[in-house]
Write a protein that holds these residues in place. Structure first.
Motif, PDB file in Angstrom:
ATOM      1  N   ARG A  81      -5.822   1.330   7.544  1.00 17.46           N
ATOM      2  CA  ARG A  81      -5.090   2.462   8.129  1.00 17.46           C
ATOM      3  C   ARG A  81      -4.026   1.981   9.117  1.00 17.46           C
ATOM      4  NH1 ARG A  81     -10.321   4.744   8.471  1.00 17.46           N
ATOM      5  NH2 ARG A  81     -10.373   4.541  10.744  1.00 17.46           N
ATOM      6  N   ILE A  82      -4.401   0.974   9.912  1.00 15.35           N
ATOM      7  CA  ILE A  82      -3.434   0.424  10.870  1.00 15.35           C
ATOM      8  C   ILE A  82      -2.259  -0.202  10.131  1.00 15.35           C
ATOM      9  CG2 ILE A  82      -3.089  -1.363  12.618  1.00 15.35           C
ATOM     10  CD1 ILE A  82      -5.983  -0.900  13.499  1.00 15.35           C
ATOM     11  N   SER A  83      -2.559  -0.951   9.067  1.00 19.76           N
ATOM     12  CA  SER A  83      -1.513  -1.571   8.265  1.00 19.76           C
ATOM     13  C   SER A  83      -0.611  -0.516   7.637  1.00 19.76           C
ATOM     14  CB  SER A  83      -2.141  -2.438   7.164  1.00 19.76           C
ATOM     15  OG  SER A  83      -1.162  -2.968   6.311  1.00 19.76           O
ATOM     16  N   ARG A  84      -1.226   0.581   7.163  1.00 16.63           N
ATOM     17  CA  ARG A  84      -0.456   1.668   6.543  1.00 16.63           C
ATOM     18  C   ARG A  84       0.457   2.336   7.574  1.00 16.63           C
ATOM     19  NH1 ARG A  84       0.558   3.384   1.200  1.00 16.63           N
ATOM     20  NH2 ARG A  84       1.259   5.555   1.292  1.00 16.63           N
ATOM     21  N   GLN A  85      -0.076   2.568   8.766  1.00 17.42           N
ATOM     22  CA  GLN A  85       0.729   3.184   9.832  1.00 17.42           C
ATOM     23  C   GLN A  85       1.946   2.320  10.157  1.00 17.42           C
ATOM     24  OE1 GLN A  85      -2.070   3.707  13.005  1.00 17.42           O
ATOM     25  NE2 GLN A  85      -3.088   5.462  12.061  1.00 17.42           N
ATOM     26  N   ASN A  86       1.740   1.020  10.208  1.00 16.01           N
ATOM     27  CA  ASN A  86       2.851   0.114  10.499  1.00 16.01           C
ATOM     28  C   ASN A  86       3.899   0.160   9.382  1.00 16.01           C
ATOM     29  OD1 ASN A  86       1.676  -0.740  12.899  1.00 16.01           O
ATOM     30  ND2 ASN A  86       0.595  -2.447  11.928  1.00 16.01           N
ATOM     31  N   LEU A  87       3.428   0.256   8.138  1.00 16.80           N
ATOM     32  CA  LEU A  87       4.359   0.332   7.010  1.00 16.80           C
ATOM     33  C   LEU A  87       5.155   1.638   7.046  1.00 16.80           C
ATOM     34  CD1 LEU A  87       2.158  -1.099   4.101  1.00 16.80           C
ATOM     35  CD2 LEU A  87       4.207  -2.131   5.065  1.00 16.80           C
ATOM     36  N   VAL A  88       4.472   2.730   7.376  1.00 21.83           N
ATOM     37  CA  VAL A  88       5.156   4.027   7.464  1.00 21.83           C
ATOM     38  C   VAL A  88       6.220   3.985   8.560  1.00 21.83           C
ATOM     39  CG1 VAL A  88       4.862   6.458   8.051  1.00 21.83           C
ATOM     40  CG2 VAL A  88       3.224   5.351   6.517  1.00 21.83           C
ATOM     41  N   LYS A  89       5.872   3.404   9.705  1.00 28.74           N
ATOM     42  CA  LYS A  89       6.838   3.282  10.803  1.00 28.74           C
ATOM     43  C   LYS A  89       8.037   2.445  10.369  1.00 28.74           C
ATOM     44  CE  LYS A  89       7.219   1.848  15.650  1.00 28.74           C
ATOM     45  NZ  LYS A  89       8.453   1.067  15.405  1.00 28.74           N
ATOM     46  N   GLU A  90       7.752   1.335   9.683  1.00 31.49           N
ATOM     47  CA  GLU A  90       8.830   0.476   9.180  1.00 31.49           C
ATOM     48  C   GLU A  90       9.726   1.244   8.208  1.00 31.49           C
ATOM     49  OE1 GLU A  90       9.365  -3.542   6.418  1.00 31.49           O
ATOM     50  OE2 GLU A  90       7.397  -3.026   7.252  1.00 31.49           O
ATOM     51  N   MET A  91       9.107   2.055   7.338  1.00 33.96           N
ATOM     52  CA  MET A  91       9.875   2.816   6.359  1.00 33.96           C
ATOM     53  C   MET A  91      10.750   3.865   7.050  1.00 33.96           C
ATOM     54  SD  MET A  91       8.519   4.834   2.952  1.00 33.96           S
ATOM     55  CE  MET A  91       7.672   6.127   3.878  1.00 33.96           C
ATOM     56  N   LYS A  92      10.202   4.549   8.066  1.00 32.34           N
ATOM     57  CA  LYS A  92      10.985   5.556   8.800  1.00 32.34           C
ATOM     58  C   LYS A  92      12.187   4.917   9.498  1.00 32.34           C
ATOM     59  CE  LYS A  92       7.260   8.896   9.614  1.00 32.34           C
ATOM     60  NZ  LYS A  92       6.402   9.566  10.631  1.00 32.34           N
ATOM     61  N   ASP A  93      11.990   3.734  10.069  1.00 30.04           N
ATOM     62  CA  ASP A  93      13.091   3.027  10.726  1.00 30.04           C
ATOM     63  C   ASP A  93      14.184   2.673   9.720  1.00 30.04           C
ATOM     64  OD1 ASP A  93      11.761   3.191  13.124  1.00 30.04           O
ATOM     65  OD2 ASP A  93      10.907   1.161  13.008  1.00 30.04           O
ATOM     66  N   MET A  94      13.761   2.278   8.519  1.00 30.92           N
ATOM     67  CA  MET A  94      14.724   1.926   7.483  1.00 30.92           C
ATOM     68  C   MET A  94      15.485   3.155   6.997  1.00 30.92           C
ATOM     69  SD  MET A  94      12.345  -0.803   5.353  1.00 30.92           S
ATOM     70  CE  MET A  94      13.572  -1.214   4.118  1.00 30.92           C
ATOM     71  N   ILE A  95      14.794   4.298   6.941  1.00 35.80           N
ATOM     72  CA  ILE A  95      15.451   5.544   6.524  1.00 35.80           C
ATOM     73  C   ILE A  95      16.522   5.944   7.535  1.00 35.80           C
ATOM     74  CG2 ILE A  95      15.096   8.023   6.168  1.00 35.80           C
ATOM     75  CD1 ILE A  95      12.347   7.337   4.991  1.00 35.80           C
ATOM     76  N   LYS A  96      16.210   5.779   8.827  1.00 32.32           N
ATOM     77  CA  LYS A  96      17.182   6.121   9.872  1.00 32.32           C
ATOM     78  C   LYS A  96      18.432   5.247   9.761  1.00 32.32           C
ATOM     79  CE  LYS A  96      13.972   7.829  13.418  1.00 32.32           C
ATOM     80  NZ  LYS A  96      13.407   7.591  14.771  1.00 32.32           N
ATOM     81  N   LYS A  97      18.230   3.987   9.456  1.00 34.73           N
ATOM     82  CA  LYS A  97      19.359   3.066   9.386  1.00 34.73           C
ATOM     83  C   LYS A  97      20.213   3.323   8.139  1.00 34.73           C
ATOM     84  CE  LYS A  97      17.177  -0.716  11.945  1.00 34.73           C
ATOM     85  NZ  LYS A  97      16.675  -2.121  11.881  1.00 34.73           N
ATOM     86  N   ASP A  98      19.556   3.656   7.033  1.00 33.44           N
ATOM     87  CA  ASP A  98      20.305   3.876   5.784  1.00 33.44           C
ATOM     88  C   ASP A  98      19.633   4.980   4.976  1.00 33.44           C
ATOM     89  OD1 ASP A  98      21.826   3.806   3.550  1.00 33.44           O
ATOM     90  OD2 ASP A  98      21.587   1.665   3.135  1.00 33.44           O
ATOM     91  N   PRO A  99      19.971   6.260   5.260  1.00 31.43           N
ATOM     92  CA  PRO A  99      19.335   7.389   4.578  1.00 31.43           C
ATOM     93  C   PRO A  99      19.816   7.584   3.135  1.00 31.43           C
ATOM     94  CG  PRO A  99      21.009   8.170   6.095  1.00 31.43           C
ATOM     95  CD  PRO A  99      20.915   6.693   6.301  1.00 31.43           C
ATOM     96  N   ASN A 100      20.764   6.781   2.702  1.00 32.37           N
ATOM     97  CA  ASN A 100      21.300   6.940   1.355  1.00 32.37           C
ATOM     98  C   ASN A 100      20.468   6.231   0.290  1.00 32.37           C
ATOM     99  OD1 ASN A 100      23.567   8.458   2.216  1.00 32.37           O
ATOM    100  ND2 ASN A 100      24.580   6.551   2.867  1.00 32.37           N
ATOM    101  N   LYS A 101      19.412   5.606   0.733  1.00 35.86           N
ATOM    102  CA  LYS A 101      18.529   4.905  -0.210  1.00 35.86           C
ATOM    103  C   LYS A 101      17.153   5.560  -0.235  1.00 35.86           C
ATOM    104  CE  LYS A 101      20.825   0.430   0.230  1.00 35.86           C
ATOM    105  NZ  LYS A 101      20.686  -1.005   0.631  1.00 35.86           N
ATOM    106  N   LYS A 102      16.453   5.344  -1.316  1.00 37.62           N
ATOM    107  CA  LYS A 102      15.109   5.895  -1.469  1.00 37.62           C
ATOM    108  C   LYS A 102      14.090   4.819  -1.102  1.00 37.62           C
ATOM    109  CE  LYS A 102      11.911   7.834  -4.891  1.00 37.62           C
ATOM    110  NZ  LYS A 102      11.716   8.193  -6.316  1.00 37.62           N
ATOM    111  N   TYR A 103      13.175   5.171  -0.209  1.00 41.51           N
ATOM    112  CA  TYR A 103      12.176   4.203   0.247  1.00 41.51           C
ATOM    113  C   TYR A 103      10.784   4.673  -0.158  1.00 41.51           C
ATOM    114  CZ  TYR A 103      16.068   2.641   3.144  1.00 41.51           C
ATOM    115  OH  TYR A 103      17.285   2.186   3.571  1.00 41.51           O
TER     116      TYR A 103
END
Length: 283
Positions: free
Chosen positions: A246-268
């Motif tokens: 669960r901790i690993s998943r939370q970190n991945l979700v946070k990483e994905m959200k950060d990537m979406i903010k930086k480049d919302p034109n891609k699908k993550y």
């Protein structure tokens, strides 16, 4: 003369002495230089040759005895070595069987836990027991899945419905798994407020049913929910993950959200414990 290190040294000394004697009598530097012409010399008498032949005969007999004894000793040692190896293999098998029986008493399926793995004799009983319990928890979690976002008080057509009724409806909507495989449904955690929506942990008979339902859970996102006091599209189905997962998943979700903010034109999306990216299809 029996085979031994001292017997070999004694035999070596006799061969050396006889070799030196023959070389001296036949007047050649060393035995390797011996030729038939040397036997024609006047000093090489019949008595000399007789003496040499007798000494050589004695030496040959002694050598045969030592060699025969050496062969017997080697065969005996080989037999002892094979027996020792067999005893070691047997002893190892007994120890592994004892460990296997201990593990089987702690879990439902030993083979699922120690698959393609060997048991080290250096493992303490406490560590083995800890590994067994961990494997049992992993095995049990594989037969669970979690439903997030479900109302505490479920209704359909203004009638109360149980958590199990919800799970049966989900099985019917996604057409995954057999509802007869449902063993248990229970809310996880303590209800802290009226607005809280505690997750529902669903236990089924086998891990295959869990995989089947989760693989088709996306169907819920487009399902219309007339008559229900909730929307199926707001439900989220997840594997029953361990704390570390669960901790690993939370970190991945946070990483994905950060990537979406930086480049919302891609699908993550998250797959195989990493964030993957793909270009969004153009209109």
């Amino acid at each position: 003369m029996e085979f031994s290190v001292s017997a070999l040294h004694e035999l070596e000394s006799k061969v050396e002495n006889l070799s030196d004697t023959i070389s001296a009598k036949l007047r050649c530097g060393k035995l390797q230089d011996l030729t038939s012409d040397l036997f024609k010399h006047k000093s090489v008498t019949k008595e000399l040759l007789t003496t040499i032949v007798l000494q050589m005969g004695t030496l040959i007999c002694d050598s045969k005895m030592v060699l025969r004894s050496a062969c017997e000793k080697i065969d005996e040692q080989k037999s002892d070595l094979i027996q020792t190896k067999n005893e070691l293999i047997k002893c190892k098998s007994v120890k592994l069987e004892a460990v296997k029986e201990t593990v089987q008493s702690e879990m439902k399926s030993f083979s699922d836990v120690v698959k393609s793995k060997s048991v080290s004799s250096g493992l303490s009983p406490a560590k083995i027991k800890m590994a067994v319990h961990s494997a049992m928890r992993d095995e049990d979690r594989a037969k669970n899945f979690i439903i997030f976002g479900a109302e505490e008080e479920l209704e359909c057509e203004e009638e109360e419905m149980s958590d199990k009724d919800l799970v049966k409806d989900i099985f019917g909507i996604v057409k995954g798994g057999d509802e007869r495989s449902i063993i248990k449904c229970e809310r996880v955690g303590v209800k802290k407020s009226t607005d809280a929506k505690r997750p529902i942990k669903v236990t089924v008979k086998d891990a295959e049913t869990v995989r089947d339902v989760l693989s088709k859970a996306k169907i819920l996102k487009s399902f219309q929910s007339p008559g229900y006091n909730f929307e199926f599209c707001n439900l989220f189905l997840s594997p029953d993950r361990s704390l570390e997962e669960r901790i690993s998943r939370q970190n991945l979700v946070k990483e994905m959200k950060d990537m979406i903010k930086k480049d919302p034109n891609k699908k993550y999306y998250i797959r195989n414990n990493r964030v993957c990216v793909a270009e969004k299809p153009t209109a």
